[in-house]
Enzyme design. Structure first.
Site, short mmCIF file in Angstrom:
data_model
loop_
_atom_site.label_atom_id
_atom_site.label_comp_id
_atom_site.label_asym_id
_atom_site.label_seq_id
_atom_site.Cartn_x
_atom_site.Cartn_y
_atom_site.Cartn_z
N GLY A 475 0.77 -1.24 0.00
CA GLY A 475 0.00 0.00 0.00
C GLY A 475 0.80 1.29 0.00
O GLY A 475 0.29 2.33 -0.42
N ILE A 634 12.23 12.49 1.31
CA ILE A 634 10.89 12.02 0.97
C ILE A 634 10.85 11.82 -0.55
O ILE A 634 10.99 12.77 -1.32
CB ILE A 634 9.82 13.04 1.43
CG1 ILE A 634 9.92 13.27 2.94
CG2 ILE A 634 8.43 12.55 1.03
CD1 ILE A 634 9.81 12.01 3.80
N ASN A 636 8.34 10.51 -2.52
CA ASN A 636 7.09 10.93 -3.15
C ASN A 636 6.23 11.64 -2.11
O ASN A 636 5.74 11.03 -1.16
CB ASN A 636 6.34 9.72 -3.72
CG ASN A 636 5.10 10.13 -4.50
OD1 ASN A 636 4.32 10.96 -4.05
ND2 ASN A 636 4.94 9.56 -5.67
N THR A 639 2.42 10.15 -1.81
CA THR A 639 2.22 8.84 -1.17
C THR A 639 2.77 8.83 0.26
O THR A 639 2.22 8.17 1.13
CB THR A 639 2.87 7.71 -1.99
OG1 THR A 639 4.25 8.03 -2.20
CG2 THR A 639 2.19 7.54 -3.33
N GLN A 643 0.70 7.98 3.61
CA GLN A 643 1.10 6.98 4.62
C GLN A 643 1.05 7.56 6.02
O GLN A 643 0.63 6.90 6.97
CB GLN A 643 2.54 6.52 4.35
CG GLN A 643 2.63 5.08 3.95
CD GLN A 643 4.03 4.53 4.14
OE1 GLN A 643 4.27 3.76 5.04
NE2 GLN A 643 4.95 4.91 3.27
N LYS A 706 14.93 7.33 5.41
CA LYS A 706 14.98 6.68 6.72
C LYS A 706 13.77 5.79 7.00
O LYS A 706 13.82 4.94 7.88
CB LYS A 706 15.10 7.72 7.84
CG LYS A 706 16.45 8.44 7.87
CD LYS A 706 16.81 8.96 9.26
CE LYS A 706 16.05 10.18 9.69
NZ LYS A 706 16.58 10.75 10.96
N GLY A 709 6.70 4.23 7.46
CA GLY A 709 5.51 3.43 7.80
C GLY A 709 5.21 3.33 9.28
O GLY A 709 4.06 3.46 9.69
N GLU A 710 6.22 3.09 10.09
CA GLU A 710 5.97 2.87 11.52
C GLU A 710 5.80 4.18 12.27
O GLU A 710 4.87 4.33 13.07
CB GLU A 710 7.10 2.04 12.16
CG GLU A 710 7.62 0.87 11.34
CD GLU A 710 6.57 -0.11 10.87
OE1 GLU A 710 5.65 -0.41 11.63
OE2 GLU A 710 6.68 -0.56 9.70
#
Lengths: 743, 211
Positions: A475, A634, A636, A639, A643, A706, A709-710
């Site tokens: 995703g 970064i 993108n 996206t 996220q 770096k 997601g988390e």
């Protein structure tokens, strides 16, 4: 080729967006195979004991039924026969060997699989399977489990294990300090619940060749697990996961339903599709473990933390030890001289947990960041100021410098955007009509991990560069980010890049998890593009001396030909370059450097929440969230921001809604679907403002990334809990913060 | 099976099985007129297959502008008919209980959770799925807006979100951000792309294009 980023850092639309909005994206239950049969699992109705008999006669005679497999008649699985389930457990124990014995280890453990020619018939027949049990006393109650907690095997064997006890300075030093707090925090079991149900289609293309269309986060991990399980060469197992409908961690382990589908396909000699029901998503594919935590903290009157103790006990199953980094943030976030952590497990008669987004760190941050707020309140300090007074300029866990840390910048940006100056120091004093208003913050951090990864790059006759990698995209937009990285590295427009993923036959990549895909695969894509350019230059040099003497940076890959900057005459066409099909193909393996070990590498985030609480009904509404991330470059903006917003929404669920509840009398979930287990819907999701520091980290990889997601979710739940305290003066230490806890 | 346009209707396998069965057994044909004995026969393990043949029902549907004639089991949901028999897998299964909205389609222009309705309930109706929304290669404005605003991540809930979003605008329930959030709350996005989905819907609504 000049290093200029035209695509990296832009908000480019997703390369697979069109497929996703037209319904043409194909997920694992959507492959049309000739002769496809359907499998439905039957689960145990007790939580512990033995299956004494199973009556499968009615199911076998049901219309369209092809097979009913139980432990009485299951085919031999060669990998199981070796005594170990090759589906690697997270740390210790042995994953469930489905249908291999009569033992029931948790409620809804698969005890039979029914195969039929249509889905309806398989489901009907599954309902006809009747089991008899010899029941044993079960234990699913964490309040009991916590009292019988034990140290993970891994920690006992290895004091340097990340889940071993940690100490700097004196242990439990807070206990004797004049200004101290001690508080317990609880996070209930939470379930990933991606909207795509867990699904696998197993197809034995030959007696020794297996293809799996599987909802997994790692095609290579899944391939290796099932190659071992069926004693096949890795090359004979193909795993396809082109599109994955969310996972949030539950695709990080191989599960019994996958083994069951493979067995069923072998038995009926047809491809078999097995899709879990929403109820089965609670019991068969992991969850975030119920975790009890205690924080002890002491500070000086002027707001310096003198001691910090963080204890945690997480739920696991009786057959596997699942561990996670619940107490990690307490070791390295704040510059306290006396810090110790203890991490324990409680084994219950439940299925095995698995990392869920932000995993242990998100659980741990709820306790630590709540306690930070509590101590700030006790000291009558602004919580942001309290954090600044304890800011760690180097990693206090090991004394290493940070590779990069821009958390102060995040604090500043976020505080300004949320309007932190409006936060009252005294809780319960700000109102908007009938509603109480409060502000809170929570900090998140997660290791900037990078693993080795391979990628191939091939120049096609059309001038397009085709990249292939076994990575998945659950995703975040992996294919899009990789396209941007390749486009910039080669100086091509993104339309001239094709990035293919989700196939174990592509060059090896790590599992998508732990915020590491761009760090690892992004680096491999960049290196593959550079290697392709060099290879093409060498090919050109053979016939054109201008290329032989040219600087690498001056070689330009244009629309299907190679050119030299500043030398319009030099040109090598595809046909000149490529004599053999693989001339224009390179495969590279990219690895983190040894130099990285000198640094502590983490992504950081801070989340600011503004909430409104209705004092009569106890309803909490999050009216605004501001999430700021120090996540390196970064790739993108569109996206990446998405996220971050998604993580914030996940944090709202964690803070206010999500709890999977077991009725301990039966050891069975009473939350069985999305009407009982609440996740945020449109009406619950506020405006989320996302801010990036967007400074490259020079040590993780050449791109400077770096991971996002988390940290998108770590720290969100405490930010909301702290805002609720600021609004009401009520400190809720057990999530979720439902209205009953506030009235 | 069972995907024949109405204009060209060779018998499906199930129709054939049913007919040959009828020819072979007049006794059991009589049973068909008496539901009780059929049910009894089935439970007495006489022949579940017999019962199964009788339980099929004829069904006509128009799906994405194309007419179909089926012989389906009454227990087959519209969702499973679309996904498993017609291979229109753009319509997604997320819960099977009408709780997540991933299976949203339009039935005679109304948004419906296709998992919650049996296919046979829609005799003669017009069904539109995500595959029928675009005009050939030209995306529907809502699809364009979802791409532009990144109204998804994993993409699995997306077809349902888009079908619901189109209906939301057509119903006149997209006049404010708050109203959109309320009327889209039957469609869960676990990735949490809600803000982007709302932005996409607002753009379509404000753009005034025909949806």
């Amino acid at each position: 080729m000049k290093a200029q980023n035209k695509q990296i850092g832009t908000p480019m639309n997703r390369v697979d967006g069109r497929l996703k909005v037209t319904g043409a994206a194909t997920y694992s239950a959507e492959y049309q195979l000739p002769g496809l049969a359907y499998a439905v699992l039957v689960g145990s109705t007790i939580a512990r004991g033995r299956v004494s008999s199973i009556d499968t006669r009615a199911a076998e005679r049901a219309p369209g039924a092809l097979a009913v497999i139980t432990h009485f008649n299951a085919p031999k699985v060669p990998g199981f026969a070796k005594g170990q389930n090759p589906s690697q457990p997270p740390t210790a124990g042995q994953p469930l060997q489905v249908f291999q014995d009569d033992k029931v280890r948790f409620n809804d453990q698969p005890i039979a699989v029914v195969v039929a020619d249509t889905y309806e018939r398989a489901r009907f027949a599954a309902g006809l399977v009747k089991a008899q049990y010899v029941q044993e006393k079960h234990q699913t109650d964490m309040t009991v489990g916590t009292r019988q907690a034990f140290q993970p095997t891994q920690a006992r064997k290895n004091p340097k294990s990340p889940v071993a006890d940690y100490q700097r300075g004196r242990a439990d030093a807070y206990q004797t300090a004049p200004i101290k707090l001690e508080a317990e925090y609880i996070i209930p079991t939470e379930v990933h619940h991606p909207i795509e149900l867990q699904a696998v289609t197993a197809h034995w293309e030959a007696p020794d060749r297996l293809t799996l269309y599987d909802k997994t986060q790692g095609t290579i991990r899944t391939r290796n697990d099932f190659a071992k399980e069926w004693n096949l060469p890795e090359a004979n197992v193909k795993v396809i996961a082109t599109f994955v409908g969310g996972a949030f961690g539950n695709g990080l382990h191989s599960w019994p339903h996958e083994s069951a589908a493979i067995m069923a396909a072998k038995q009926v000699n047809r491809p078999v599709k097995l899709v879990l029901s929403r109820e089965q998503m609670f019991t068969m594919v992991g969850y975030r473990p119920y975790t009890w935590q205690k924080i002890g903290m002491s500070a000086t009157p002027d707001g310096k933390i003198t001691a910090l103790t963080h204890e945690a006990t997480g739920q696991t199953s009786t057959y596997e030890e699942f561990t996670e980094s619940t107490v990690q943030q307490s070791r390295m976030m704040y510059a306290a001289p006396n810090v110790n952590t203890r991490y324990r497990l409680a084994a219950l008669d439940v299925s095995t947990p698995i990392w869920m987004r932000g995993p242990g760190e998100a659980t741990g941050a709820f306790a630590l960041e709540s306690a930070m707020d509590e101590m700030a309140h006790q000291l009558r300090l602004d919580p942001l100021e309290f954090r600044l007074r304890n800011y760690a300029d180097q990693d206090p866990e090991n004394g290493r410098p940070w590779s990069t840390k821009f958390l102060k910048e995040c604090y500043q940006m976020g505080a300004e955007r949320i309007g932190w100056s409006k936060r009252p120091l005294t809780p319960g004093t700000l109102r908007d009509g009938d509603w109480l208003v409060g502000y809170g913050m929570g900090v998140g951090t997660f290791g900037a991990h990078r693993s080795k990864a391979q990628t191939s790059a091939r120049l096609l006759p059309t001038g397009t560069v085709l990249l292939q990698c076994a990575t998945t995209d659950i995703g975040p937009g992996t294919g899009t980010a990789m396209t941007q990285i390749a486009a910039d590295t080669l100086g091509l427009p993104p339309e001239k890049i094709r990035f293919e993923l989700g196939n174990s036959q592509f060059p090896t990549a790590p599992t998508q998890g732990g915020s590491s895909t761009v760090n690892s695969v992004g680096a491999a894509v960049q290196e593959a593009c550079l290697a392709l350019r060099d290879k093409l230059r060498q090919l050109a040099a053979a016939s054109n001396s201008a290329f032989a003497v040219a600087q690498k940076e001056d070689v330009v890959l244009a629309d299907g030909y190679l050119a030299l900057t500043g030398n319009p005459a030099a040109r090598a066409n595809y046909a000149d370059l490529v004599r053999q099909p693989d001339d224009a193909l390179v495969t590279v393996e990219s690895k983190p450097s040894e130099e990285q070990k000198k640094y502590s590498m983490y992504s950081f985030s801070v989340h600011f929440a503004k909430v409104r609480v209705q004092p009569l009904t106890g309803e909490v509404r999050v009216s605004k969230l501001v999430s700021c991330a120090d996540a390196g470059t970064i790739v993108n903006l569109k996206t990446a921001a998405n996220q971050m917003k998604g993580g914030a929404v996940g944090g709202i669920g964690m803070a206010l809604m999500e709890a999977a509840t077991i009725d301990n009398r039966f050891g069975r979930y009473i939350t069985k679907d999305l009407a009982d287990y609440h996740v945020p819907v449109h009406a619950d999701a506020p405006a989320v403002e996302v801010l990036f520091v967007n400074q490259p980290d020079p040590h993780v990889n050449a791109l400077g990334t770096k991971g996002i997601g988390e940290i998108a979710i770590i720290g969100v739940a405490p930010a909301i809990a702290n805002a609720v305290f600021n609004a009401t003066g009520k400190r809720i230490r057990e999530l979720p913060i439902t209205p009953d806890k506030l009235i | 099976m069972a995907t024949n346009p109405e204009t060209d209707l060779p018998p499906t396998n199930h129709d054939e099985a049913r007919r040959s069965f009828l020819r072979q057994s007049s006794l059991l044909t009589a049973l068909a007129l008496v539901p009780g004995p059929v049910v009894h026969a089935a439970s007495a393990e006489l022949d579940e297959t017999v019962a199964a043949a009788f339980e099929k029902m004829p069904l006509k549907l128009e799906i994405n502008g194309k007419k179909y004639k089926f012989s389906v089991e009454p227990r087959t949901t519209l969702l499973d008919l679309l996904r498993e028999q017609l291979h229109l897998t753009g319509t997604k299964k997320g819960c099977d209980y009408g709780q997540c909205g991933a299976c949203t389609v339009h039935v005679d222009g109304q948004r419906v959770n296709s998992c919650l309705s049996f296919a046979v309930m829609h005799e003669g109706k017009k069904i539109t799925t995500i595959e029928g929304l675009a005009d050939g290669d030209k995306l529907h404005p809502m699809q364009e807006a979802f791409v532009k605003h990144d109204g998804f991540q994993c993409g699995y809930c997306t077809p349902g979100q888009i079908m619901s979003a189109v209906a939301c605008v057509r119903e006149g329930h997209a006049d404010s951000e708050a109203e959109i959030r309320e009327y889209m709350s039957g469609n869960i996005c676990r990735c949490g792309a809600y803000a982007n989905i709302v932005a996409a819907i607002q753009e379509v609504k404000q753009g005034g294009q025909k949806v």
